[in-house]
Design a protein around this motif. Structure first.
Motif, PDB file in Angstrom:
ATOM      1  N   HIS A 306       1.908 -29.228  41.531  1.00  0.00           N
ATOM      2  CA  HIS A 306       1.787 -30.429  42.170  1.00  0.00           C
ATOM      3  C   HIS A 306       2.544 -30.093  43.189  1.00  0.00           C
ATOM      4  CE1 HIS A 306      -0.774 -32.378  39.566  1.00  0.00           C
ATOM      5  NE2 HIS A 306      -0.397 -32.143  38.115  1.00  0.00           N
ATOM      6  N   VAL A 307       2.475 -29.748  44.226  1.00  0.00           N
ATOM      7  CA  VAL A 307       3.967 -29.018  45.758  1.00  0.00           C
ATOM      8  C   VAL A 307       4.545 -30.544  45.281  1.00  0.00           C
ATOM      9  CG1 VAL A 307       3.838 -29.030  47.845  1.00  0.00           C
ATOM     10  CG2 VAL A 307       2.047 -28.157  46.394  1.00  0.00           C
ATOM     11  N   SER A 308       4.115 -31.882  45.161  1.00  0.00           N
ATOM     12  CA  SER A 308       5.492 -32.780  45.426  1.00  0.00           C
ATOM     13  C   SER A 308       5.655 -33.300  44.354  1.00  0.00           C
ATOM     14  CB  SER A 308       4.785 -33.965  46.848  1.00  0.00           C
ATOM     15  OG  SER A 308       3.782 -34.111  46.199  1.00  0.00           O
ATOM     16  N   CYS A 355      -4.666 -24.725  41.791  1.00  0.00           N
ATOM     17  CA  CYS A 355      -3.806 -24.057  42.456  1.00  0.00           C
ATOM     18  C   CYS A 355      -4.772 -22.805  43.835  1.00  0.00           C
ATOM     19  CB  CYS A 355      -2.305 -23.463  42.206  1.00  0.00           C
ATOM     20  SG  CYS A 355      -0.825 -23.998  42.174  1.00  0.00           S
ATOM     21  N   PRO A 356      -4.950 -23.502  45.161  1.00  0.00           N
ATOM     22  CA  PRO A 356      -5.794 -21.739  45.257  1.00  0.00           C
ATOM     23  C   PRO A 356      -5.177 -21.123  45.160  1.00  0.00           C
ATOM     24  CG  PRO A 356      -5.132 -23.292  46.790  1.00  0.00           C
ATOM     25  CD  PRO A 356      -4.640 -23.964  45.896  1.00  0.00           C
ATOM     26  N   ASN A 357      -3.966 -20.261  44.965  1.00  0.00           N
ATOM     27  CA  ASN A 357      -3.662 -19.099  44.773  1.00  0.00           C
ATOM     28  C   ASN A 357      -2.506 -19.600  44.105  1.00  0.00           C
ATOM     29  OD1 ASN A 357      -4.467 -17.483  46.993  1.00  0.00           O
ATOM     30  ND2 ASN A 357      -3.985 -18.752  47.997  1.00  0.00           N
ATOM     31  N   PRO A 358      -2.579 -18.570  42.949  1.00  0.00           N
ATOM     32  CA  PRO A 358      -1.243 -18.741  41.616  1.00  0.00           C
ATOM     33  C   PRO A 358       0.198 -18.377  42.194  1.00  0.00           C
ATOM     34  CG  PRO A 358      -2.889 -16.732  41.181  1.00  0.00           C
ATOM     35  CD  PRO A 358      -3.353 -17.544  42.748  1.00  0.00           C
ATOM     36  N   PRO A 359       0.543 -19.407  41.807  1.00  0.00           N
ATOM     37  CA  PRO A 359       1.984 -19.120  42.577  1.00  0.00           C
ATOM     38  C   PRO A 359       2.999 -18.518  41.592  1.00  0.00           C
ATOM     39  CG  PRO A 359       1.701 -22.125  41.683  1.00  0.00           C
ATOM     40  CD  PRO A 359       0.607 -20.462  40.708  1.00  0.00           C
TER      41      PRO A 359
END
Length: 391
Positions: A306-308, A355-359
Motif C-alpha cells: 500500500h504505497v501510502s 502490486c503490478p510488480n513484486p517490490p
C-alpha cells in the motif's frame, strides 16, 4: 481461575473420549511417544485443493524417510462444518492414514472448539513433546474480518491479477471461518499443551503483534513476513525437517531454495524465539518515547505494497529509524531483536497480490510491526497485547 481452566480441560478430555462425533477406528497406540507433529488445516475455502496436496506430499515424506520415532496427526477440514482427525502411518516404504475421529456440525474457530481438537490429539496421541503446523489463509494480527471481494478475486487470479499468481493468507476468507490469534493462543492454553514450535504456513503471520500472543504457548514460531504463494510449504522437499528433531533452519533454507527455483521466486521465512519477545517488548517500550516522523513512513520497508498506507512494516527498519538519535538504545534494540529472531531468509523481492510488480526487499529482519501504519484496518492494533506492552 485455575479451577475453572482445569474443569474446562476435564470436559474437553471427557468429550474426546466419549465424542458425539463418531470414531471410525480406535487409536492403536496409547503409550506416550516422545514427539508428535500435529498438522492443523482448518477450513480455508479456496485453498482446499492445495492443502490436500500438502497432506499427500507429507505422506510421501513419511513413506520415504519414515517417522523417525514420532507420530504425525492431521486435522483436515473438508468444509466449514465437517472435518476429520487422522494419523499418517509408516507401513514400511509406503504411508497409510488411519482415521481417529470425524467431526460433524463442527467449526474450529472458537477457543473451545480448537481446545477440543487439541484435547483429542492428546487423547489419541499422547506424547512428551508436540510441534504444530498450521496451514490456512492468514492476515497477521488483524482481527477476524470479511476479506473484500476485490481481494478474493485478485487471489483467485481474476480481474487481471498481477502475474495471475495465487497466495495463501489464519482460516478462511469468510469471517465465520476465521480464527483470531488471541483465541488460538487461549485455546492452546486451555488444552494444557505447550508446543516446541509453531509453523505458520499462512501469509503475514511473522507479525510481532501476532507472535507476541503466542509467546506463552510455544518456544519457537516459523512464519512469513509477507504473502506465501498458494503452494505453501513444499512439504515433499522440507517435510523431513519437521520429523525427529525438527530442524527449523533447514526448513527455512528449503523453503527459500524451492521458491527461488520457481516461476514465482518470492519468499520470506523466519524463526522467532518466542521466549525473547518480552525483552524485545521492554526495549520497544523505551523506544516508543520517541515519535516517528509521519513523512518518513513512506521510506520504511513494507510488505503489503500500500504505497501510502501499508499495514506491515519491517520491525528492524522501523526500530533503527525510530532510534536514529539514540545510539545506545538502538544497539540495545538490535541486540534484543537478534535474540528474538534467530534465523531469517528472504528473496530479493516479495509478492503482494495488489502490486503490478513484486517490490524489492531492502530490509528484512523477519518480523513486521504495524505501529507506524495509518491504514484504517490498523486501528485495532492499540488493543493488541504487543501495543499494550510497548506503549
Amino acid at each position: 481461575m485455575k479451577i475453572v481452566r482445569k474443569f474446562i480441560i476435564l470436559i474437553i478430555t471427557v468429550c474426546s473420549i466419549f465424542p458425539f462425533a463418531g470414531c471410525s477406528d480406535e487409536p492403536e497406540v496409547t503409550v506416550p511417544v516422545d514427539k508428535v507433529l500435529f498438522m492443523f488445516f482448518p477450513w480455508s475455502e479456496n485453498l482446499s485443493y492445495y492443502i490436500s496436496r500438502n497432506i499427500s506430499d507429507m505422506e510421501s515424506v513419511v513413506a520415504q524417510h519414515g517417522l523417525k520415532g514420532q507420530r504425525v496427526i492431521v486435522y483436515y477440514a473438508t468444509s466449514a462444518s465437517e472435518a476429520s482427525l487422522f494419523e499418517i502411518k509408516d507401513k514400511g516404504g509406503h504411508a497409510e492414514t488411519l482415521t481417529l475421529k470425524d467431526y460433524h456440525d463442527f467449526s474450529a474457530t472458537t477457543p473451545y472448539a480448537i481446545a477440543e481438537i487439541l484435547g483429542d490429539v492428546q487423547t489419541y496421541a499422547p506424547a512428551n513433546r508436540y510441534g504444530m503446523v498450521v496451514g490456512a489463509h492468514g492476515w497477521g494480527w488483524l482481527p477476524r474480518r470479511n476479506v473484500s471481494k476485490a481481494m478474493v478475486r485478485r487471489k483467485m487470479g481474476l480481474d487481471g491479477a498481477p502475474l495471475g499468481a495465487l497466495t495463501r493468507y489464519f482460516g478462511g476468507i469468510n469471517y465465520n471461518n476465521q480464527i483470531d490469534c488471541r483465541d488460538f493462543a487461549y485455546a492452546v492454553e486451555l488444552s494444557g499443551l505447550h508446543f516446541d514450535f509453531l509453523v505458520f504456513d499462512c501469509c503475514y503471520m511473522s507479525s510481532v503483534e501476532a507472535l507476541y500472543e503466542m509467546r506463552g504457548v510455544a518456544d519457537y514460531a516459523v512464519a512469513s513476513a509477507a504473502e506465501i504463494m498458494i503452494d505453501g510449504l513444499p512439504y515433499a522437499v522440507v517435510g523431513e525437517y519437521l520429523l525427529g528433531e525438527a530442524d527449523l533452519k533447514k526448513l527455512c533454507d528449503g523453503f527459500l531454495a524451492y521458491y527461488q527455483s520457481t516461476a514465482y521466486p518470492y519468499a520470506t521465512f523466519a524463526v522467532t524465539d518466542l521466549r525473547h519477545l518480552d525483552h524485545l517488548a521492554a526495549v520497544m517500550k523505551q523506544a516508543n518515547n520517541y515519535s516517528f516522523p509521519p513523512e518518513e513512513v513512506a521510506e520504511l520497508q513494507s510488505f503489503d505494497c500500500h504505497v501510502s498506507n501499508p499495514l506491515f512494516f519491517d520491525l528492524g527498519d522501523y526500530g533503527e529509524r525510530l532510534l536514529a538519535a539514540d545510539e545506545p538504545l538502538k544497539s540495545e534494540f538490535l541486540a534484543a531483536l537478534q535474540k528474538a529472531v534467530v534465523y531469517e531468509v528472504h528473496t530479493s523481492n516479495y509478492y503482494y497480490s495488489g502490486c503490478p510488480n513484486p517490490p524489492a526487499i531492502n530490509s528484512c529482519c523477519g518480523l513486521t510491526v504495524s505501529d507506524p501504519s495509518s491504514h484504517p484496518n490498523a486501528a485495532g492494533r492499540t488493543s493488541t497485547s504487543w501495543w499494550i506492552a510497548t506503549h
